[in-house]
Design an enzyme around this catalytic site. Structure first.
Site, PDB file in Angstrom:
ATOM      1  N   ARG A  55       0.834  -1.221   0.000  1.00  0.00           N
ATOM      2  CA  ARG A  55       0.000   0.000   0.000  1.00  0.00           C
ATOM      3  C   ARG A  55       0.867   1.269   0.000  1.00  0.00           C
ATOM      4  NH1 ARG A  55      -2.519   1.533   4.281  1.00  0.00           N
ATOM      5  NH2 ARG A  55      -2.603  -0.496   5.278  1.00  0.00           N
ATOM      6  N   TYR A 108     -16.536  15.740 -15.833  1.00  0.00           N
ATOM      7  CA  TYR A 108     -16.933  14.334 -15.979  1.00  0.00           C
ATOM      8  C   TYR A 108     -18.004  14.023 -14.921  1.00  0.00           C
ATOM      9  CZ  TYR A 108     -16.120   9.252 -15.528  1.00  0.00           C
ATOM     10  OH  TYR A 108     -16.251   7.894 -15.441  1.00  0.00           O
ATOM     11  N   ASP A 178      -8.038  18.637 -14.047  1.00  0.00           N
ATOM     12  CA  ASP A 178      -8.084  17.287 -14.605  1.00  0.00           C
ATOM     13  C   ASP A 178      -7.670  17.408 -16.073  1.00  0.00           C
ATOM     14  OD1 ASP A 178      -8.842  14.925 -15.857  1.00  0.00           O
ATOM     15  OD2 ASP A 178     -10.638  14.663 -14.644  1.00  0.00           O
ATOM     16  N   LYS A 203      -6.352   6.368 -19.480  1.00  0.00           N
ATOM     17  CA  LYS A 203      -6.655   6.854 -20.829  1.00  0.00           C
ATOM     18  C   LYS A 203      -5.368   6.983 -21.656  1.00  0.00           C
ATOM     19  CE  LYS A 203     -10.675   7.429 -18.811  1.00  0.00           C
ATOM     20  NZ  LYS A 203     -11.585   6.316 -18.675  1.00  0.00           N
TER      21      LYS A 203
HETATM   22  C1  LIG Z   1     -12.028  13.560 -17.607  1.00  0.00           C
HETATM   23  C2  LIG Z   1     -12.032  12.341 -16.753  1.00  0.00           C
HETATM   24  N1  LIG Z   1     -11.563  12.424 -15.508  1.00  0.00           N
HETATM   25  C3  LIG Z   1     -11.527  11.352 -14.685  1.00  0.00           C
HETATM   26  C4  LIG Z   1     -11.992  10.128 -15.101  1.00  0.00           C
HETATM   27  C5  LIG Z   1     -11.962   8.967 -14.163  1.00  0.00           C
HETATM   28  O1  LIG Z   1     -10.903   8.140 -14.441  1.00  0.00           O
HETATM   29  P1  LIG Z   1     -10.911   6.573 -14.061  1.00  0.00           P
HETATM   30  O2  LIG Z   1     -11.971   5.941 -14.878  1.00  0.00           O
HETATM   31  O3  LIG Z   1      -9.515   6.147 -14.346  1.00  0.00           O
HETATM   32  O4  LIG Z   1     -11.251   6.510 -12.609  1.00  0.00           O
HETATM   33  C6  LIG Z   1     -12.500   9.989 -16.393  1.00  0.00           C
HETATM   34  C7  LIG Z   1     -13.022   8.697 -16.857  1.00  0.00           C
HETATM   35  O5  LIG Z   1     -13.580   8.569 -17.917  1.00  0.00           O
HETATM   36  C8  LIG Z   1     -12.532  11.129 -17.238  1.00  0.00           C
HETATM   37  O6  LIG Z   1     -13.029  11.059 -18.491  1.00  0.00           O
END
Ligand SMILES: Cc1ncc(COP(=O)(O)O)c(C=O)c1O
Length: 388
Positions: A55, A108, A178, A203
Site C-alpha cells: 500500500r 466528468y 483534470d 486513458k
Molecule cells: C475527464 C475524466 N476524468 C476522470 C476520469 C476517471 O478516471 P478513471 O476511470 O480512471 O477513474 C474519467 C473517466 O472517464 C474522465 O473522463
C-alpha cells in the site's frame, strides 16, 4: 525429515544481476524484508531507498510517479488506483468540513457525483460556467479549491487556465486541473499557473485500454498530503498496472501526434456532413473556446471530439450497427477509435434537467480518436452515417 515444505518456500533463489535490464522488473510483492530495525527506521524516514508494504508503493509505483512528474515538469507526483481515486485522494487530502469547492459545470459526471457525496461531509460545491469570468469571480469568494478540466468531458470546453488560476489565487483558492483529455503532450497545466494537475492514466498515458490508474502532480508539500490519504485509505494501485502504464507511455507522443491530427480532420469532415448537427472540437473555429484552446493547448487540439446527430436513440443505434472499426466503448484514450454516449454512460447519473442544461441529448456522441489510418476511419463514418 523431508524438507520439501521449506524448500518450496525458500528454494527459488536467483542472483540479482549487477547490470540493468532494459525493461524494468515488475516488483510483484506486497511485503518487503528488512535487515534489522535500523533499516526499518531508515526506509520509513527516507534516509535509505527501500519499499515497505504494497500500500506504500513499490519501485513500479515510484517509477510511474517519477514519469508523471517528469512529463508535467512537476516537483512530485503520486499514483492512485484510478482517475477517480486520484481525485478522491486530492479532495480528502486537501479539504475539510466547511470548505467550498468551485467546480466547472462541465466536469466528468462521476467527478460531479463525488463532489456531491462530499456534501455529506460538509464540503460545499458551487458549479460555474468557465466562460462567465464575472460569475467565476463571484463564486470564488471564500472558496478553498477551483476544479477544472483542460478539455472538458464531453463538450471539450477549454478554460482560460492562466486567467482563472490568477482569479482563484487572488481569492485564496488553489487550482486543480483534470488534464485527462489533453495529456502532457497537449497541455502542461502547471505551466499555466494551476497548483495540481491530475490525470486518469487509464486513458492516454497508458493508451491501450488495459489498466485503471490515476495520478496527481504538483508541489511536494501538496502531493505528500494527498499521498498520506491515498496510502492510509488504500487508494493505491498495484505494481503490474504501474509497469504497464510506464510501458504504454513510451509511445505517448507518437500516439497523440497521429490521433490529434486525425481528430482535426474528422472534426472537419463531420462538420460538413449533412447528418451531423453540430461538432464540438476546440480545433474548429466554430468552437466557443477555440481562441482559448490556441493559448492553452499545444501540438494541436487533442484526440477527443463530440458530435450531435438528431436527438434520437434510433439514429445513434443505426450508426453503431453500421460502424466496422469504431465501437461503442465507455472509456477513451486507447489505440482504437471509440464512441461513447454520455447520456447513457458518463452522465447517466445526472438529473435529466442537468443533462439538458449541458445539451447532452440522446443524439450526442463523444469520440476518442485512435491511431488507425485516417482514411479508414473517415470511410467507416461515411458509410455508417448513410444508414442514419
Ligand atoms: C475527464 C475524466 N476524468 C476522470 C476520469 C476517471 O478516471 P478513471 O476511470 O480512471 O477513474 C474519467 C473517466 O472517464 C474522465 O473522463
Amino acid at each position: 525429515m523431508d524438507d520439501l515444505a521449506t524448500l518450496a518456500v525458500h528454494g527459488a533463489k536467483a542472483e540479482k544481476p549487477q547490470n540493468e535490464p532494459v525493461s524494468s522488473p515488475i516488483y510483484q510483492s506486497a511485503s518487503w524484508t528488512f535487515r534489522d530495525l535500523d533499516e526499518v527506521d531508515a526506509v520509513y524516514e527516507g534516509r535509505e531507498a527501500g519499499a515497505i508494504y504494497g500500500r506504500n508503493g513499490t519501485p513500479n509505483h515510484r517509477a510511474l510517479e517519477a514519469l508523471f512528474a517528469a512529463l508535467h515538469r512537476a516537483e512530485s507526483a503520486v499514483a492512485c488506483a484510478s482517475g477517480m481515486s486520484a481525485l478522491s485522494a486530492t479532495f480528502l487530502g486537501l479539504l475539510g468540513s466547511g470548505d467550498k469547492v468551485v467546480a466547472s459545470q462541465d466536469l466528468y459526471g462521476s467527478t460531479l457525483n463525488v463532489l456531491r457525496d462530499l456534501g455529506r461531509f460538509g464540503v460545499q460545491t458551487v458549479t460555474i460556467d468557465i466562460g462567465d469570468v464575472a460569475g467565476v469571480k463571484r463564486a470564488l469568494k471564500g472558496a478553498k479549491l477551483l476544479l477544472l478540466e483542460t478539455a472538458s468531458n464531453p463538450r471539450l470546453r477549454v478554460p482560460d487556465l492562466p486567467k482563472l488560476s490568477a482569479l482563484a489565487h487572488q481569492a485564496g483558492a488553489m487550482v486543480v486541473v483534470d488534464n485527462t483529455f489533453a495529456s502532457p503532450y497537449h497541455c502542461r497545466a502547471l505551466e499555466h499557473g494551476v497548483d495540481l494537475v491530475m490525470e486518469s492514466l487509464t486513458k492516454f498515458i497508458n493508451g491501450h485500454s488495459d489498466v485503471m490508474l490515476g495520478a496527481v502532480a504538483g508541489k511536494k508539500d501538496l502531493i505528500e498530503k494527498i499521498r498520506t490519504v491515498a496510502v492510509r485509505m488504500g487508494l493505491v494501485s498495484n505494481p503490474y498496472e504501474c509497469w504497464l502504464a510506464v510501458r504504454g507511455a513510451e509511445t505517448l507522443e507518437l500516439r497523440m501526434e497521429r490521433a490529434s491530427r486525425s481528430a482535426l480532420e474528422l472534426a472537419q469532415f463531420l462538420e460538413r456532413h449533412p447528418k451531423v448537427r453540430r461538432v464540438h472540437y476546440p480545433g474548429l473555429p466554430s468552437h466557443a473556446d477555440h481562441e482559448t484552446a490556441r493559448k492553452v493547448l499545444r501540438n494541436g487540439f487533442a484526440a477527443m471530439l463530440s458530435f450531435e446527430l438528431e436527438p434520437s436513440r434510433t439514429s445513434v443505434n443505426a450508426l453503431l450497427h453500421h460502424l466496422r472499426y469504431i465501437k461503442l466503448a465507455l472509456s477513451l484514450g486507447g489505440a482504437n477509435t471509440t464512441l461513447s454516449h454520455p447520456a447513457t454512460s458518463s452522465h447517466r447519473f445526472l438529473s435529466p434537467q442537468e443533462r439538458e442544461a449541458l445539451g447532452l441529448h440522446d443524439g450526442f456522441l463523444r469520440m476518442s480518436v485512435g491511431i488507425e489510418r485516417l482514411e479508414d476511419l473517415r470511410a467507416d463514418l461515411m458509410q455508417a452515417l448513410e444508414a442514419v
